[in-house]
Structures are given as C-alpha cells and as structure tokens.
Design an enzyme around this catalytic site. Sequence first.
Site, PDB file in Angstrom:
ATOM      1  N   ARG A 929       0.971  -1.217  -0.279  1.00 39.74           N
ATOM      2  CA  ARG A 929      -0.243  -0.073   0.446  1.00 39.74           C
ATOM      3  C   ARG A 929       0.798   1.414  -0.522  1.00 39.74           C
ATOM      4  O   ARG A 929       2.015   1.315   0.395  1.00 39.74           O
ATOM      5  CB  ARG A 929      -1.024   0.075   1.302  1.00 39.74           C
ATOM      6  CG  ARG A 929      -1.878  -1.038   1.731  1.00 39.74           C
ATOM      7  CD  ARG A 929      -2.737  -1.534   0.000  1.00 39.74           C
ATOM      8  NE  ARG A 929      -3.767  -0.537   0.700  1.00 39.74           N
ATOM      9  CZ  ARG A 929      -4.237   0.063  -0.426  1.00 39.74           C
ATOM     10  NH1 ARG A 929      -4.964  -0.388  -1.591  1.00 39.74           N
ATOM     11  NH2 ARG A 929      -5.235   0.939  -0.286  1.00 39.74           N
ATOM     12  N   HIS A 947      13.779  -2.277  -0.823  1.00 42.38           N
ATOM     13  CA  HIS A 947      13.427  -2.208  -2.792  1.00 42.38           C
ATOM     14  C   HIS A 947      14.422  -3.270  -3.319  1.00 42.38           C
ATOM     15  O   HIS A 947      15.461  -3.027  -2.937  1.00 42.38           O
ATOM     16  CB  HIS A 947      12.915  -0.945  -3.051  1.00 42.38           C
ATOM     17  CG  HIS A 947      13.118  -1.010  -4.470  1.00 42.38           C
ATOM     18  ND1 HIS A 947      11.627  -0.783  -5.197  1.00 42.38           N
ATOM     19  CD2 HIS A 947      14.056  -1.047  -5.969  1.00 42.38           C
ATOM     20  CE1 HIS A 947      11.983  -0.739  -6.182  1.00 42.38           C
ATOM     21  NE2 HIS A 947      13.293  -0.719  -6.702  1.00 42.38           N
TER      22      HIS A 947
END
Length: 1042
Positions: A929, A947
Amino acid sequence: MSERVLVVGSGGREHVLAWKLAQSPQIQQVLVAPGNAGTANCGKISNSEVSISNHTILAQFCKDHHVGLVVVGPEVPLAAGIVDDLTAAGVLCFGPSAKAAQLEASKSFSKAFMERHSIPTARYGSFTDPQEACNYIRTADFPALVVKASGLAAGKGVIVAKDQDEACQAVMDIMKDRAFGAAGETVVVEELLEGEEVSCLCFSDGFTVSPMPPAQDHKRLQDGDVGPNTGGMGAYCPTPQVSQELLQQIRETVLQKTVDGMREEGAPYIGVLYAGLMLTKQGPKVLEFNCRFGDPECQVLLPLLKSDLYEVILNTMNGKLASSTPLWHQDSSAVTVVMASAGYPGSYKKGVEITGLSQVQETGLQVFHAGTGLKEGGVVSSGGRVLTITAVRSSLEAALQAANQGVATVGFPGAVYRRDIGHRAIAHLNQHRGLTYKDSGVDIAAGNKLVDMIKPLAKATARAGCSAELGGFAGLFDLKAAGFVDPILVSGTDGVGTKLKIAQESRQHAGLGQDLVAMCVNDVLAQGAEPLFFLDYFSCGRLDVDVAASVVGGIAKACEMAGCALLGGETAEMPGVYAPGEYDLAGFCVGAVERGELLPRLGDIAEGDLLIGVASSGVHSNGFSLVRKVLEKANLSYSCAAPFGKPGQTVGEVLLAPTKIYSRLLLPIIRGGAVKAYAHITGGGLLENIPRVLPPQLAVDLDASRWSIPPVFSWLHKEGGLSEEEMARTFNCGLGAVLVVAPLDAQRVLRQLRAQEEAWIVGSIAHKQPGETKKLFTLMKYRRQKRFSIRHFVYAGAEAVVVRNLKHTLLNAGAASSAELELEQNGGCHGDSSTPGKRTRVAVLISGTGTNLQALIEQAKRPSSSAEIVVVISNRPGVQGLKRASLAGIQTRVVDHKLYGSRAEFDSTIDRVLEEFGVELVCLAGFMRILTGTFVKKWNGKLLNIHPSLLPSFKGVNAQKQALQAGVRVSGCTVHFVAEEVDAGAIIVQEAVPVLSSDTEESLSDRIREAEHRAFPAAMELVASGTVGLGEDGRITWKSQS
C-alpha cells in the site's frame, strides 16, 4: 496451551471481564474490541480495531489471530446473533443465541414467556397502540405505572411514573416521540411492585444453573435514590437482604424454571442469565431478564469470583456446571461506585482529563474504565459513565468507605457520583443484634482454619533435630541430634520491606515467603552457620485465609529449599491497625556453626584476595521504596508490560521475582575451607555490605563490567536518574552474595558455584591508602536485640568500596553473555558485543507471506539485538506472515484496507495501532500500500522500506524485469528511509547481486530475496541501535561507535 481470548465491548463490564480473564494462567492474551483506555496495552490485555458489527470479518479475524474464545459483553451483539454467526463459522463464542437473547431483547416476549411457564412477575399488558396502552393504565385494578420500551434501550427504557397521567405521558414519549427509537414500537405496561430490588445472576449451561451472589444496582443518579434513571450509578455484592433460603427459592422458581422453559421451547439458554427481581411480600417477582452480565453488577461480582473465569466459561459451554460449580470468596463484600460526566444522563462534555488513577490502584482498589479514551498519553472522558472504582473488603461498610476514598483520589472535574451505595443493606445490617468477637474484626474460626491448612506444610520441613509439629506453646530443637559438637548459635531477623505493597497490589503473595526466608537465612549464612529453624510473624487488619495460606505456604517451601524447619509462627489479626488488604511480615532464623568454623575469618583475609560474586534474581527484597518512586515517575503500573525482563512479563512479575536462597549452594563450599568471608548483599547494597565482613584496613575494588547486571537495574538507573553511588548503596546490582577467596582457590570455587548458579570473579581486596580518617557513612538499622544501633564506619584514607565501570555497564546491561564473561575470566578475550539495555520497539507492516518478516524476527531474537518486534500489522487477513508472527509470540493486527473509504482513514487507523504499541520504528516488509504524505511526515526517520534493486536505479514495480531489460551486470537490494516520493529516501544499506547471463526474472528475484534477508535485518539493527539516523537535511547520519 495458552489461549487468546477476545472480549466484545467497550464499557466497565468489558474491562472487568478482560481483567478477570487475564488472571487465568491458561490465557496468553486478552483482546478487547473496541475497548477503552483501561484495556489499552496493559499486561496481557490490549485493544483491537476489528469490526464487531460485521460478524463475517470478526470470524475471519479470530481464525487469523488464533482467537480460541470470544466473550460477548453487551446485549446488542447478542440480540443481533453474534453467537450464532461465530459458532457457525467455527469460532467458540460465549453467550446465548439470538433466540435465547429474546428474554432481554423483547420485553413483550419475556413477559409472555414468564406467563407461559408460571414464573412470578408483575401483572402487565403489551401494546402497539398508544391509546390502548393509556386505556389500560387508567382502567387496571392495580397501579399500572411502570412503562417499558419492549426493545433494547441501553438499560434506560423503563419509566416508573408517579401517577396515571405521568404514565400515559411516558407512553406517548416512547411510542409517538420515539424517545428510544425502534425499541419503543411496542410498550409493556406493568404493575408497580413494592419492595427491595435485587439482581440475581447465574451461569447456565442449558440444563444446570449456578447462581452468583446476589447484588444490588443503584439506578437513580443521586444519593437517597432521587434524580433521573441512569444505566447504573453503583452496585454492591452480596446483598444481606437475600438469605441462603431465599436465594434457593429464587434458583428454583425463577432461574431454573427459565432455563428449563427456554430449552423446552427450542432455545437452550447457555451463558449468563440476569434476573432483576423485586422482593415483594408475596415473594420474589421478576422485573426483567438480561442475557448478559449487568453493568455495574459485573464490577462487584467478578472480583468475588474465586474460580478461574476462563474455566468457568468453558465448563458452562461444555455442560459441566453440575460437576464443576464456580467458587466465590466468602466473608467479603464488594462495592463499586460509578463516576459519570457532568450532565449525565443528559448531554455531557467529552475529552475531560482524568488524573490520579495510579494512586487509586496503589491503595488496593480496582479502577474499571468505561467511557474513557487516550489522548496525548493521558486518559480523558469519552462517555456518560466514565469509571467505576471497586473495593473488596471484609465488610460492606469498609468496602463503601474504601471505594469513596478512591473516588476522592481521582482528578475528574465535574464528576457526578453517589456516596451512599449499599445504604439499604447497611440499614438492614444495623438492626439490633448481639456482638461477637468476629464483629470486632477478629475471626477465630478463620485463624484455626489457617493453622489446619499450614500444619502439613510445616511438617514437610522436618529435619534432623526437630519434627516441625505445630500447635505447642514453643518449638524444640535438639542440636546434638543435628550432629553438632561445639556449636555457636547464630540468629537473624528481617522483613521484606515495601515489596509487600507490590505483592498486595498485584495479588501475587506466594513469592514473599521465599523472600522472607532468604533475607534471614542468607544473613545467618554470613557467619558460616547452617540454618536450623525458622519462625514467621504474619500481621494484618483482617485475616484473609487464602492470602495468609499462600504466604505461609511460600515460607514452608522456602524452608525446604534452605534446609531448615518451619518450627512455628504467629498470626496476628489486628482490626484498625492495618488498612484493608494490607499485612506485614517478619521472619526469625536460628542457625548453628561449630566454633572453629565461624565466618568471617578476618585474620586470613589479605590484599590480593579475589571476590566472587553470585548472581541475584533481580532486586531481591531491598530498595523497593525507591523502586516504587521511580515507577510513579515513569507512570507505570504493576500490570503493564515490563520494559525490562523477559518478553510477556509484567512489571509486577519482574519485581516480585523471589530472593535467592544461597544456603544449600554455599554451605558445602564454605565447609570446604576456601571461603574466608561471605557478604549477603542486602539493604545498603554493594557499598555497605561487603565492608561488614572485612578488616577495617582493607578496601574492595569491584569491576562492574565483570558480571551480568539484570536489565531492571539499567532501567531504574535511567528512568530514575539515579547516580552510580545511589545505585551501589541501594541495590545489589545483580550480585546477591560476594565471597572472599585466595587467588589459588578462586577457579576451583568458581567451578563449584557455576555447576548450579551464575557466578563471576568481580574484583579483589586491596590495602587502603594511608591518609586522614574519613567517615564514610552512618547506618541506622533496627535490631530486635538492641532497639537501635548506630554504626559509624571509619576508614583511613580511600573509600572502603570502589565500583569501577558501573555507569557504563548499567547503560549496556546484558551486553555480554555468561559464556563471554566466563571466557574473559578464564584468560580468553572477545570482541565488543555491547548493546543498549533498552530495545527499540519495532512494528512490521506486511501484505503477504512475510519472508522478510521472518528474517527480521530472527534478528530481533538475538540477545545482542537492539530491536524488539512488538506488533505485526497486515492490510490483508489470513496471510502467511500473520501466522509467522503468531508462532514467534508476536502480537498481530489486521487493518483491512478494503473496509476504509480513503487512504487517509486507513493510514490513521494504522497510526493509532502503532501508538497503542508504543512503536518507535516501522519496517515495511512487502507492504503493498502507498502511504499518505501525512503519515510519512509523521514517521520521518522512523520508517524503513526495502526495494529489490540498487536504487536510484529501477524504481517502482517490476524492478528485476527492468534490470534484465537494461542489460545491467549487477542488481541487488536497497534498504532506505521512506520519503514522500516513491523509492526516493536516504539509503541505509545496499547489497549487490550479480546478474547472470542465464537469469530469468524468477531466478534473479530468488537471489535478490536472499540478499534482502541479510540487508533488511542489518539496516533495522543500525537504526534501532542509533548508529544510523536521518538528518534534518534528509541525509544519513552516523553515530561514532567506541
């Protein structure tokens, strides 16, 4: 297996249900939905954001979070079928079905049911037309002056009118003006009954009823039963107006008949049945039924329940009440006083600050929250009825007095409350009757019962020299039979100080027995003496047999541990001397040592001798007045989760760890001749106790880095702002005993100790430097033999005790493991493994399987970690990551994004959960989200993301695909602080992963994921330890490490 339980509701009733359930050893955690300020993250109890109106979502939540039982507090969910829906979904839920709950949900159904089954009740009529109701009021041949909305009206749908006109007006208000909404579409008009009103509740398993002690609610707002009707302004239990004979009559003619009738009509009643009764001249008659615990009756009933509430509920649901009757505390009364908002039951102001709650609990009272909330770390009002103050005492008068004193302690501007709860019962009790010794507060029967209970416990401590038989005027001990030839008797006496206050407030009494024995036995041991026998003194204002038996039982077990006999004792019940619930303890130990084996051997102690420290269990039994002051400053109650100690422990549990008894460990070593002196580290700490066993010309050089200091001392040092000197002269700082040995004997003694206990070489003996005389301290200590003895310790020159590295070690408590300390003391070396004593509280946000979560969990489990994962939050229910967290013992929350209308509303809910758990650092581990800018700004510098690329390359989704398409030879992963721009925050850790010519998206992703499992824990550790931070300019800052 430990169970997780969910309590549905937000009032005082739900707080007391959670409080009582949390006392069960079978309960791991109690969730309350939605709960209030009193149930927010306190010990085993915490609040949940889960929806309770959507039963499908609730059932899934229970399955995802391994909730084994749901307990429903209020009537509305029961009438809405919550039990039926959860049961159908496979979730165990306590309460009656929707069909059975009609007894409360429809007064029209209830009255017709009582009529069908000949259950005594007032004459009545049921109407859907207001005019017909008014005609009935005016033509009935009895006073038809009680008007009730048939449906649920939050306990306020009853009007008792003065005359027919007022009764007819009430009908119009309910039916035409819809004063109670749909609940008033049907009204019941009843005969006005005269008499005493009481509440008789029972557990019902569908066949058997088990009555609770009768209680009485006070509906009117003001003293003297005047003012408007309310949801209840207080209650007391038991009611002396209801004799055992009358209670049996109520059981047979009302409670059992009702349960039998519901079963016959195909709606078995399983749960709590509440009968509101009027005690008329014709006998008890039912005014109303409720299908759950009353509020505030619940606040006086459950404190009197002796049995485990969790077990009672399971027995009720499994049809076992006939063979497993719940037990109740006898000879006790409970009073609860409701504190309501100004203007209640009309309009009232919310957000009023409430203070003084911790001071109330310190007096042994219970504060149960109702309409409260948290705001900026404080408690504020959020409803009409705000708090209830509950007192349990030996008499109704004493309980009322204590509850009123508690109310006076609370700072709640404009609060409305009654001061006369139980006034009818007190008037009943004050009728003339002859006095007995028990009326004065002394219960001889209770004392005799206690002696009978402890006789077998004392007998189990018998040893050579004595039989430990209680009952005589004095105890005998045969030294010759114990094997002594030329003995010297050694005696010691002590108490446990204000540790008593913590035990009494926490209601954990058994450990005090070991504290008492240890304090005396460990003192006697300092002379080299074997403890022979022990006597105790227990004094109180009113004898609670169960409490006293728990304490004395602990003394007996401790005597067995110490190898001494419990030869006798004294129990003194002194009304008016002690406050209700308080008691005091004193212990007396007598030991013996052969004349030639006395310690300390002052002539043998020399410069260069080594000091061996033996581990304490924590604070032991000294310094608790200061401990309590620090807790007050930190605004921590004993039931709160401990910021020190093992995960899951409360403050009270850590502080009440019993004092260690060293006699069985040390006596064989002392008799071996290697120990020249032994100091018990008791009141006076390290500074004042070791010099007591040394020649005056010698000094002590201690190095605090050589032993393991329990985290509780580090916390006290930091939170109390205590100096090194204050710590060293007040607390044992992790050493319960210190031995003086020659260097040649040190390793052998150390090995003997370590076979059973943690021990370290902690320092050495040195000569004091010559210089002018200096008075170091004065110790005033009460002794039984001499009323007061003031000892002036005078030493030449340097201080008697020097403790090096204490502050550093306190700040890094728990840094080195026992194995590392042992390696160092045996000549080895090790690297710096210091970690902060206080761990950073971390939350992990997930959306799926949680593989990175598992890596973070494993890192946080390491003793050297600076991070503690306190909660895992998922935006999707039922995902694997939630199960990983539960298996690791970490609390979980589901905040389903589909249930929120906007990102801001969703983020705000996440933020509330983070605040509830006191989170300091947030890790996003596969959290799918995008967070709002407001949320990111608030958590700036405390929000980490990972990431799957070497940023700033290949931002966004499909990073591995982008890397393969770009033809790069190296990719990897990046852990960074989260910024408002996606994947743009300051970089903390990166790990490179080579891109192979044969790589596919899947194979590259697998290898990058392995790197993530190394990089993310490393980054979390860097930030949690304070090594890495985020500067005001948005760049990484590094803290230099020693």
